[in-house]
Motif scaffolding. Structure first.
Motif, PDB file in Angstrom:
ATOM      1  N   LEU A 158       0.720  -1.184  -0.039  1.00 39.85           N
ATOM      2  CA  LEU A 158      -0.198  -0.261  -0.070  1.00 39.85           C
ATOM      3  C   LEU A 158       1.087   1.366  -0.008  1.00 39.85           C
ATOM      4  O   LEU A 158       0.432   2.215  -0.815  1.00 39.85           O
ATOM      5  CB  LEU A 158      -0.856   0.053   1.377  1.00 39.85           C
ATOM      6  N   ILE A 159       1.846   1.242   0.808  1.00 35.26           N
ATOM      7  CA  ILE A 159       2.787   2.452   0.989  1.00 35.26           C
ATOM      8  C   ILE A 159       3.488   2.620  -0.441  1.00 35.26           C
ATOM      9  O   ILE A 159       3.596   3.633  -1.045  1.00 35.26           O
ATOM     10  CB  ILE A 159       3.625   2.338   1.891  1.00 35.26           C
ATOM     11  N   SER A 160       3.776   1.598  -1.083  1.00 29.87           N
ATOM     12  CA  SER A 160       4.605   1.522  -2.300  1.00 29.87           C
ATOM     13  C   SER A 160       3.846   2.296  -3.215  1.00 29.87           C
ATOM     14  O   SER A 160       4.133   2.838  -4.407  1.00 29.87           O
ATOM     15  CB  SER A 160       4.904  -0.014  -2.914  1.00 29.87           C
ATOM     16  N   ALA A 161       2.171   1.884  -3.344  1.00 31.13           N
ATOM     17  CA  ALA A 161       1.442   2.518  -4.016  1.00 31.13           C
ATOM     18  C   ALA A 161       0.973   3.528  -4.132  1.00 31.13           C
ATOM     19  O   ALA A 161       0.713   4.499  -5.088  1.00 31.13           O
ATOM     20  CB  ALA A 161      -0.120   1.571  -4.094  1.00 31.13           C
ATOM     21  N   LEU A 162       1.324   4.452  -2.998  1.00 26.84           N
ATOM     22  CA  LEU A 162       0.751   5.530  -2.782  1.00 26.84           C
ATOM     23  C   LEU A 162       2.069   6.612  -2.801  1.00 26.84           C
ATOM     24  O   LEU A 162       1.612   7.863  -2.810  1.00 26.84           O
ATOM     25  CB  LEU A 162       0.294   5.680  -1.275  1.00 26.84           C
ATOM     26  N   ILE A 163       3.467   6.201  -2.751  1.00 26.65           N
ATOM     27  CA  ILE A 163       4.423   6.891  -2.854  1.00 26.65           C
ATOM     28  C   ILE A 163       4.354   8.167  -3.741  1.00 26.65           C
ATOM     29  O   ILE A 163       4.868   9.393  -3.524  1.00 26.65           O
ATOM     30  CB  ILE A 163       5.675   6.303  -2.959  1.00 26.65           C
ATOM     31  N   HIS A 164       3.861   7.821  -5.060  1.00 27.39           N
ATOM     32  CA  HIS A 164       4.200   8.811  -6.245  1.00 27.39           C
ATOM     33  C   HIS A 164       2.818   9.714  -6.216  1.00 27.39           C
ATOM     34  O   HIS A 164       2.479  10.297  -7.329  1.00 27.39           O
ATOM     35  CB  HIS A 164       4.615   8.330  -7.301  1.00 27.39           C
ATOM     36  N   ARG A 165       1.825   9.652  -5.183  1.00 24.76           N
ATOM     37  CA  ARG A 165       0.568  10.569  -5.172  1.00 24.76           C
ATOM     38  C   ARG A 165      -0.027  10.188  -6.594  1.00 24.76           C
ATOM     39  O   ARG A 165      -0.524  11.139  -7.272  1.00 24.76           O
ATOM     40  CB  ARG A 165       1.085  11.938  -5.199  1.00 24.76           C
ATOM     41  N   PRO A 166      -0.407   8.962  -6.607  1.00 24.71           N
ATOM     42  CA  PRO A 166      -1.331   8.556  -7.873  1.00 24.71           C
ATOM     43  C   PRO A 166      -2.683   9.139  -7.985  1.00 24.71           C
ATOM     44  O   PRO A 166      -3.107   9.429  -6.770  1.00 24.71           O
ATOM     45  CB  PRO A 166      -1.414   7.192  -7.827  1.00 24.71           C
ATOM     46  N   LYS A 167      -3.175   9.672  -9.056  1.00 22.73           N
ATOM     47  CA  LYS A 167      -4.398  10.015  -9.165  1.00 22.73           C
ATOM     48  C   LYS A 167      -5.547   9.060  -8.879  1.00 22.73           C
ATOM     49  O   LYS A 167      -6.817   9.227  -8.436  1.00 22.73           O
ATOM     50  CB  LYS A 167      -4.818  10.821 -10.234  1.00 22.73           C
ATOM     51  N   LEU A 168      -5.089   7.807  -9.282  1.00 24.37           N
ATOM     52  CA  LEU A 168      -6.154   6.602  -9.258  1.00 24.37           C
ATOM     53  C   LEU A 168      -5.403   5.494  -8.331  1.00 24.37           C
ATOM     54  O   LEU A 168      -4.227   5.255  -8.761  1.00 24.37           O
ATOM     55  CB  LEU A 168      -6.310   6.090 -10.517  1.00 24.37           C
ATOM     56  N   LEU A 169      -6.266   5.110  -7.309  1.00 21.25           N
ATOM     57  CA  LEU A 169      -5.646   3.958  -6.748  1.00 21.25           C
ATOM     58  C   LEU A 169      -6.561   2.601  -7.378  1.00 21.25           C
ATOM     59  O   LEU A 169      -7.573   2.561  -7.420  1.00 21.25           O
ATOM     60  CB  LEU A 169      -6.240   3.963  -5.339  1.00 21.25           C
ATOM     61  N   ILE A 170      -5.649   1.343  -7.597  1.00 23.66           N
ATOM     62  CA  ILE A 170      -6.407   0.226  -7.951  1.00 23.66           C
ATOM     63  C   ILE A 170      -6.138  -0.876  -6.918  1.00 23.66           C
ATOM     64  O   ILE A 170      -4.749  -0.978  -6.702  1.00 23.66           O
ATOM     65  CB  ILE A 170      -6.093  -0.147  -9.399  1.00 23.66           C
ATOM     66  N   LEU A 171      -6.986  -1.533  -6.358  1.00 24.55           N
ATOM     67  CA  LEU A 171      -6.820  -2.392  -5.255  1.00 24.55           C
ATOM     68  C   LEU A 171      -7.618  -3.601  -5.451  1.00 24.55           C
ATOM     69  O   LEU A 171      -8.725  -3.709  -5.604  1.00 24.55           O
ATOM     70  CB  LEU A 171      -7.215  -1.683  -3.948  1.00 24.55           C
ATOM     71  N   ASP A 172      -6.528  -4.576  -5.640  1.00 23.15           N
ATOM     72  CA  ASP A 172      -7.170  -5.920  -5.867  1.00 23.15           C
ATOM     73  C   ASP A 172      -7.287  -6.578  -4.695  1.00 23.15           C
ATOM     74  O   ASP A 172      -6.392  -7.176  -4.155  1.00 23.15           O
ATOM     75  CB  ASP A 172      -6.548  -6.453  -6.955  1.00 23.15           C
ATOM     76  N   GLU A 173      -8.780  -6.961  -4.381  1.00 21.74           N
ATOM     77  CA  GLU A 173      -8.837  -7.644  -2.861  1.00 21.74           C
ATOM     78  C   GLU A 173      -8.152  -6.997  -1.794  1.00 21.74           C
ATOM     79  O   GLU A 173      -7.324  -7.783  -0.998  1.00 21.74           O
ATOM     80  CB  GLU A 173      -8.811  -8.930  -2.950  1.00 21.74           C
ATOM     81  N   PRO A 174      -8.151  -5.572  -1.578  1.00 27.56           N
ATOM     82  CA  PRO A 174      -7.421  -5.117  -0.550  1.00 27.56           C
ATOM     83  C   PRO A 174      -7.540  -5.309   0.971  1.00 27.56           C
ATOM     84  O   PRO A 174      -6.774  -5.176   1.707  1.00 27.56           O
ATOM     85  CB  PRO A 174      -7.659  -3.601  -0.693  1.00 27.56           C
ATOM     86  N   PHE A 175      -8.693  -6.038   1.149  1.00 29.10           N
ATOM     87  CA  PHE A 175      -8.876  -6.421   2.547  1.00 29.10           C
ATOM     88  C   PHE A 175      -8.491  -7.901   3.107  1.00 29.10           C
ATOM     89  O   PHE A 175      -8.644  -8.268   4.057  1.00 29.10           O
ATOM     90  CB  PHE A 175     -10.443  -6.286   3.068  1.00 29.10           C
ATOM     91  N   SER A 176      -8.072  -8.630   1.863  1.00 30.77           N
ATOM     92  CA  SER A 176      -7.866 -10.194   2.248  1.00 30.77           C
ATOM     93  C   SER A 176      -6.589 -10.412   3.144  1.00 30.77           C
ATOM     94  O   SER A 176      -5.639  -9.643   3.078  1.00 30.77           O
ATOM     95  CB  SER A 176      -7.974 -11.024   1.043  1.00 30.77           C
ATOM     96  N   GLY A 177      -7.021 -11.029   4.185  1.00 25.52           N
ATOM     97  CA  GLY A 177      -5.848 -11.187   5.210  1.00 25.52           C
ATOM     98  C   GLY A 177      -5.497 -10.014   6.154  1.00 25.52           C
ATOM     99  O   GLY A 177      -4.657 -10.125   6.852  1.00 25.52           O
ATOM    100  N   LEU A 178      -6.278  -9.094   6.310  1.00 24.18           N
ATOM    101  CA  LEU A 178      -5.987  -7.742   7.075  1.00 24.18           C
ATOM    102  C   LEU A 178      -6.579  -8.117   8.500  1.00 24.18           C
ATOM    103  O   LEU A 178      -7.742  -8.662   8.395  1.00 24.18           O
ATOM    104  CB  LEU A 178      -6.291  -6.625   6.408  1.00 24.18           C
ATOM    105  N   ASP A 179      -5.837  -8.032   9.395  1.00 20.68           N
ATOM    106  CA  ASP A 179      -6.420  -7.659  10.702  1.00 20.68           C
ATOM    107  C   ASP A 179      -7.521  -6.510  10.799  1.00 20.68           C
ATOM    108  O   ASP A 179      -7.187  -5.719   9.834  1.00 20.68           O
ATOM    109  CB  ASP A 179      -5.554  -7.831  11.747  1.00 20.68           C
ATOM    110  N   VAL A 180      -8.174  -6.492  11.905  1.00 20.57           N
ATOM    111  CA  VAL A 180      -9.337  -5.178  12.156  1.00 20.57           C
ATOM    112  C   VAL A 180      -8.776  -3.776  11.920  1.00 20.57           C
ATOM    113  O   VAL A 180      -8.979  -3.199  11.337  1.00 20.57           O
ATOM    114  CB  VAL A 180     -10.084  -5.651  13.375  1.00 20.57           C
ATOM    115  N   ARG A 181      -7.638  -3.729  12.569  1.00 28.41           N
ATOM    116  CA  ARG A 181      -7.098  -2.591  12.614  1.00 28.41           C
ATOM    117  C   ARG A 181      -6.421  -1.966  11.483  1.00 28.41           C
ATOM    118  O   ARG A 181      -6.780  -1.017  10.611  1.00 28.41           O
ATOM    119  CB  ARG A 181      -5.851  -2.386  13.676  1.00 28.41           C
ATOM    120  N   THR A 182      -5.843  -2.905  10.896  1.00 29.80           N
ATOM    121  CA  THR A 182      -5.016  -2.642   9.267  1.00 29.80           C
ATOM    122  C   THR A 182      -6.271  -2.269   8.280  1.00 29.80           C
ATOM    123  O   THR A 182      -6.235  -1.475   7.434  1.00 29.80           O
ATOM    124  CB  THR A 182      -4.403  -3.748   8.970  1.00 29.80           C
TER     125      THR A 182
END
Ligand code: ATP
Length: 259
Positions: free
Chosen positions: A146-170
């Motif tokens: 996620l940090i890698s994807a945000l570094i260059h201030r993209p105008k569009l975020l594309i997230l493929d199944e971004p919630f799989s395997g994440l704990d509640v806080r994350t």
């Protein structure tokens, strides 16, 4: 309003299997758009074509007017992409990966390291900053992506199944990142199986089933299309993908088996 994503009559096959079958949809600037669909519906394939990672058989995909097939590097400049499968160099640390990305993207050093430090802090990632990727848990690898994807201030975020395997806080932080990105005028295209997330976060959703886009719109519009007034997105989804009866039968069989 300009279009962040424009997909027109997209077809992509693997041999005889038509994974994406004549799909068209748009994501407007500032919009959070969700692609929903059962396993194997074609969500990842559509996203990979949009990212210029796969060639389409026919049809077009564009990001802010830049063609995914003709200028995939231009598309990657505009997009922050978090793939479903984690592809990170295992022998590097997140710090090294972030520095590498910043240098490849030719980003200003000082500003970028400040931005990365803010993300690392916000995501509670300090402890893992200098650990080898191979030692990270799935959720922590997801944070690094996620940090890698945000570094260059993209105008569009594309997230493929971004919630799989994440704990509640994350997962909660991931939701905040998506919302804040959109509040700042950015656009988001995400794929998910989690109906509650789509219902709570997406301005509009498209439902893919066996490669076909069976419906697209706001939840209210999809309720109308499926004639399920006041229904949850889960009910609407099952109705539109014609899985309602199968689910009901499955529950009856389970009741018998568990009796
Ligand atoms: P999931 O929700 O399970 O991740 P998805 O909606 O992202 O699924 P895709 O991964 O796009 O679906 O797959 C669509 C179809 O294409 C599936 O039937 C899948 O088995 C098939 N498929 C995907 N990649 C390949 C490949 N490289 N070669 C052959 N078939 C593939």
């Amino acid at each position: 309003m300009s279009e962040a994503v424009k997909i027109v009559n997209l077809v992509k096959s693997y041999g005889d299997l038509v994974a994406v079958n004549d799909v068209s949809f748009e994501v407007q600037e500032g919009e959070i758009f969700g692609i929903l669909g059962p396993n194997g519906a074609g969500k990842t394939t559509a996203i990979r074509v949009l990212m210029g990672l796969l060639d389409a058989d026919s049809g077009t995909a564009e990001v802010f007017g830049t063609s995914s097939s003709e200028d995939p590097i231009g598309v990657k400049r505009l997009v922050g992409y978090v793939p479903e499968e984690q592809q990170l160099y295992e022998s590097l640390t997140p710090r090294e990966i972030f520095e590498f990305i910043a240098s490849v993207r030719e980003l200003p050093e000082e500003k970028t390291s400040k931005r990365v430090a803010e993300f690392v802090h916000a995501l509670d990632f300090e402890k893992y900053y200098d650990a080898m990727v191979v030692t990270l848990s799935q959720g922590n690898k997801q944070k690094a992506l996620l940090i890698s994807a945000l570094i260059h201030r993209p105008k569009l975020l594309i997230l493929d199944e971004p919630f799989s395997g994440l704990d509640v806080r994350t997962a909660s932080i991931m939701k905040d990142v998506i919302k804040i990105h959109a509040e700042n005028g950015g656009s988001v295209l995400l794929s998910t199986h989690i109906m509650e997330v789509a219902e709570a976060m997406c301005d509009r959703v498209g439902i893919l089933d066996e490669g076909k886009l069976v419906a697209v719109g706001t939840l209210e519009e999809l309720r109308d299309v499926s004639k399920r007034e006041g229904a949850t997105l889960e009910r609407v989804f099952l109705a539109l993908t014609e899985q309602e009866d199968e689910v009901r039968e499955g529950i009856d069989q389970l009741r018998e088996a568990l009796a």
